[in-house]
Design an enzyme around this catalytic site. Structure first.
Site, mmCIF file in Angstrom:
data_model
loop_
_atom_site.group_PDB
_atom_site.id
_atom_site.type_symbol
_atom_site.label_atom_id
_atom_site.label_comp_id
_atom_site.label_asym_id
_atom_site.label_seq_id
_atom_site.Cartn_x
_atom_site.Cartn_y
_atom_site.Cartn_z
ATOM 1 N N ARG A 51 0.842 -1.189 0.000
ATOM 2 C CA ARG A 51 0.000 0.000 0.000
ATOM 3 C C ARG A 51 0.875 1.235 0.000
ATOM 4 O O ARG A 51 2.087 1.145 0.109
ATOM 5 C CB ARG A 51 -0.911 0.003 1.236
ATOM 6 C CG ARG A 51 -0.134 -0.335 2.547
ATOM 7 C CD ARG A 51 -0.533 0.447 3.733
ATOM 8 N NE ARG A 51 -0.463 1.855 3.547
ATOM 9 C CZ ARG A 51 0.641 2.605 3.663
ATOM 10 N NH1 ARG A 51 1.802 2.031 3.923
ATOM 11 N NH2 ARG A 51 0.593 3.910 3.504
ATOM 12 N N ALA A 53 0.658 5.108 -2.226
ATOM 13 C CA ALA A 53 0.562 5.402 -3.661
ATOM 14 C C ALA A 53 1.800 4.995 -4.472
ATOM 15 O O ALA A 53 1.693 4.199 -5.409
ATOM 16 C CB ALA A 53 0.237 6.889 -3.845
ATOM 17 N N GLN A 199 -2.944 2.715 9.752
ATOM 18 C CA GLN A 199 -1.626 2.807 9.108
ATOM 19 C C GLN A 199 -0.645 3.596 9.989
ATOM 20 O O GLN A 199 0.557 3.377 9.943
ATOM 21 C CB GLN A 199 -1.733 3.494 7.736
ATOM 22 C CG GLN A 199 -2.380 2.650 6.654
ATOM 23 C CD GLN A 199 -3.874 2.919 6.510
ATOM 24 O OE1 GLN A 199 -4.543 3.194 7.518
ATOM 25 N NE2 GLN A 199 -4.406 2.802 5.298
ATOM 26 N N ASP A 240 -2.279 10.926 -2.417
ATOM 27 C CA ASP A 240 -2.609 9.837 -3.348
ATOM 28 C C ASP A 240 -2.918 10.374 -4.725
ATOM 29 O O ASP A 240 -2.765 9.675 -5.722
ATOM 30 C CB ASP A 240 -3.799 9.037 -2.799
ATOM 31 C CG ASP A 240 -3.383 8.219 -1.594
ATOM 32 O OD1 ASP A 240 -3.362 8.773 -0.474
ATOM 33 O OD2 ASP A 240 -3.026 7.047 -1.772
ATOM 34 N N ASN A 250 -5.839 12.407 0.114
ATOM 35 C CA ASN A 250 -4.962 11.642 0.973
ATOM 36 C C ASN A 250 -5.808 10.871 1.965
ATOM 37 O O ASN A 250 -7.043 10.968 1.968
ATOM 38 C CB ASN A 250 -3.953 12.557 1.683
ATOM 39 C CG ASN A 250 -2.804 11.758 2.289
ATOM 40 O OD1 ASN A 250 -2.155 10.970 1.607
ATOM 41 N ND2 ASN A 250 -2.568 11.949 3.581
ATOM 42 N N LYS A 251 -5.164 10.088 2.810
ATOM 43 C CA LYS A 251 -5.875 9.264 3.765
ATOM 44 C C LYS A 251 -6.947 10.025 4.523
ATOM 45 O O LYS A 251 -6.719 11.188 4.913
ATOM 46 C CB LYS A 251 -4.867 8.682 4.759
ATOM 47 C CG LYS A 251 -5.398 7.652 5.710
ATOM 48 C CD LYS A 251 -6.198 6.549 5.062
ATOM 49 C CE LYS A 251 -5.482 5.946 3.893
ATOM 50 N NZ LYS A 251 -6.339 5.209 2.964
HETATM 51 C C1 LIG Z 1 3.432 7.946 0.107
HETATM 52 S S1 LIG Z 1 1.984 7.005 0.423
HETATM 53 C C2 LIG Z 1 0.748 8.079 -0.056
HETATM 54 C C3 LIG Z 1 -0.578 7.798 0.631
HETATM 55 O O1 LIG Z 1 -1.060 6.447 0.438
HETATM 56 C C4 LIG Z 1 -1.712 6.001 1.651
HETATM 57 O O2 LIG Z 1 -2.958 5.407 1.430
HETATM 58 P P1 LIG Z 1 -3.135 3.787 1.701
HETATM 59 O O3 LIG Z 1 -2.544 3.487 3.033
HETATM 60 O O4 LIG Z 1 -4.640 3.586 1.648
HETATM 61 O O5 LIG Z 1 -2.420 3.139 0.545
HETATM 62 C C5 LIG Z 1 -1.887 7.267 2.454
HETATM 63 O O6 LIG Z 1 -3.009 8.018 1.993
HETATM 64 C C6 LIG Z 1 -0.581 7.953 2.136
HETATM 65 O O7 LIG Z 1 -0.524 9.277 2.564
#
Ligand SMILES: CSC[C@H]1O[C@H](OP(=O)(O)O)[C@H](O)[C@@H]1O
Length: 350
Positions: A51, A53, A199, A240, A250-251
């Site tokens: 996971r 981006a 996360q 993202d 973003n998250k």
């Molecule tokens: C550098 S990671 C960018 C971004 O991706 C994460 O989402 P996920 O955990 O759902 O893949 C999170 O929004 C990060 O900030």
């Protein structure tokens, strides 16, 4: 620096398959998995085993190159058609992070320039490796630019995990903390746990502890009081997908932190490589927001924390309006408003 500290990574190409750190079971278990088929990659991305981006883009690129290596046709037109079909399948694994589509588009372009199937198969893997190695350098650059804005003696806050395990290495929002640590400088980082998939508490705390960075866990609801009581001087987050006007997906929870930053009059920084910018969309309203399984919100590790019948709204991301963003830190420099003007300068040549 204590030699036992190191900056963890989560995706590796291993001859003919992908090796990933299974982020779904961290921090209790540090489990590595082999992904050998396109379905393995799709499932790993969809279930957040891999996971973040940039890491999703890297794993998707290796996944497509790995699948194409097994196409049996010798006809380049048929080969390209198969590649486009598998690209559509892989793109459906997660809709919000633009890096996946960006990486798969790069691979399709590389194949379309090839004169034979064999050349295309070689070029696909080379392009995936380039995407992987470029991302590490982009993240390191983001860390360097971030260090011109953040100061180790000033406590900072972040959300989710925009760290080394979400990218090739170093991360985006967490890159300055890892780089500073490598140079013997210690940041004080407050990490929001990031409900519902945690996360922050599961991944950011684990990653920063591995690297020796001083990290304190807080619940998402503690953010405002922590900013006030601990004198947080800046907030830095990942992204993202960033629209032309600077609106940033973003998250979930990021938008709320941006509002708090405004209320407390502290800077709110987005850290992202240019591969996270979507130059085809005007504003945040055009960004698809992934809604995930209600079970993720109603239970934790199989234990229900609400009624089983509870109705749920479970968006995995939110969109922070650009007027709440102090600056966007990229590998090409720090981008300030007027965002449309400054972001357009980042757009790659066609
Ligand atoms: C550098 S990671 C960018 C971004 O991706 C994460 O989402 P996920 O955990 O759902 O893949 C999170 O929004 C990060 O900030």
């Amino acid at each position: 620096m204590n030699t036992s500290f190191h900056i963890p990574v989560s995706v590796e190409w291993n001859n003919d398959h992908i090796k990933i750190l299974n982020q779904q079971v961290l921090p209790q278990t540090e489990e590595y998995m082999e992904l050998r088929t396109l379905h393995d990659v799709h499932e790993a991305i969809q279930s957040l085993k891999v996971r973040g981006a940039p890491a999703i883009g890297i794993a998707g690129a290796y996944g497509l190159a790995m699948a194409a290596a097994h196409y049996e046709t010798e006809d380049i037109t048929e080969f390209i058609a198969l590649l486009e079909k598998d690209t559509g399948y892989l793109s459906s694994s997660r809709p919000t992070a633009v890096n996946l589509n960006w990486a798969l588009t790069r691979l399709n372009r590389a194949a379309q320039k090839s004169k034979s199937v064999n050349e295309a198969k070689t070029e696909l893997l080379h392009e995936a490796i380039r995407i992987h190695t470029e991302d590490e350098e982009m993240c390191r650059q983001i860390g360097e630019y971030s260090l011109t804005l953040l100061h180790a003696e000033e406590p900072v806050m972040t959300i989710c995990n925009a760290g080394s395990i979400a990218t090739a290495k170093y991360g985006t929002a967490l890159a300055p903390f890892h780089l500073a640590m490598e140079r013997g400088k210690q940041f004080t980082v407050y990490a929001c746990e990031t409900r519902p998939l945690l996360q922050g508490s599961r991944l950011t705390v684990w990653e920063l502890e591995k690297s020796g960075v001083d990290v304190t866990l807080i619940s998402d609801s503690m953010a405002a009081y922590t900013i006030q009581e601990k004198g947080i001087k800046a907030i830095i987050v990942g992204a993202d997908r960033i629209a032309l006007n600077g609106d940033t997906a973003n998250k979930i929870g990021t938008f709320g932190l941006a509002l708090l930053a405004k209320a407390f009059q502290i800077p709110f920084y987005v850290a992202a490589p240019t591969s996270t910018f979507d130059f085809s969309i005007d504003s945040g309203s055009d960004i698809p927001i992934e809604e995930r399984n209600p079970e993720e919100l109603k239970s934790i590790q199989g234990i229900f924390t609400s009624t089983e019948s509870a109705k749920v709204f479970n968006p995995a991301f939110d969109v922070t309006p650009s007027n709440l963003i102090t600056a966007i830190i990229t590998e090409k420099g720090i981008v300030y408003p007027d965002y449309r003007k400054s972001i357009l300068k980042l757009k790659p040549e066609a």
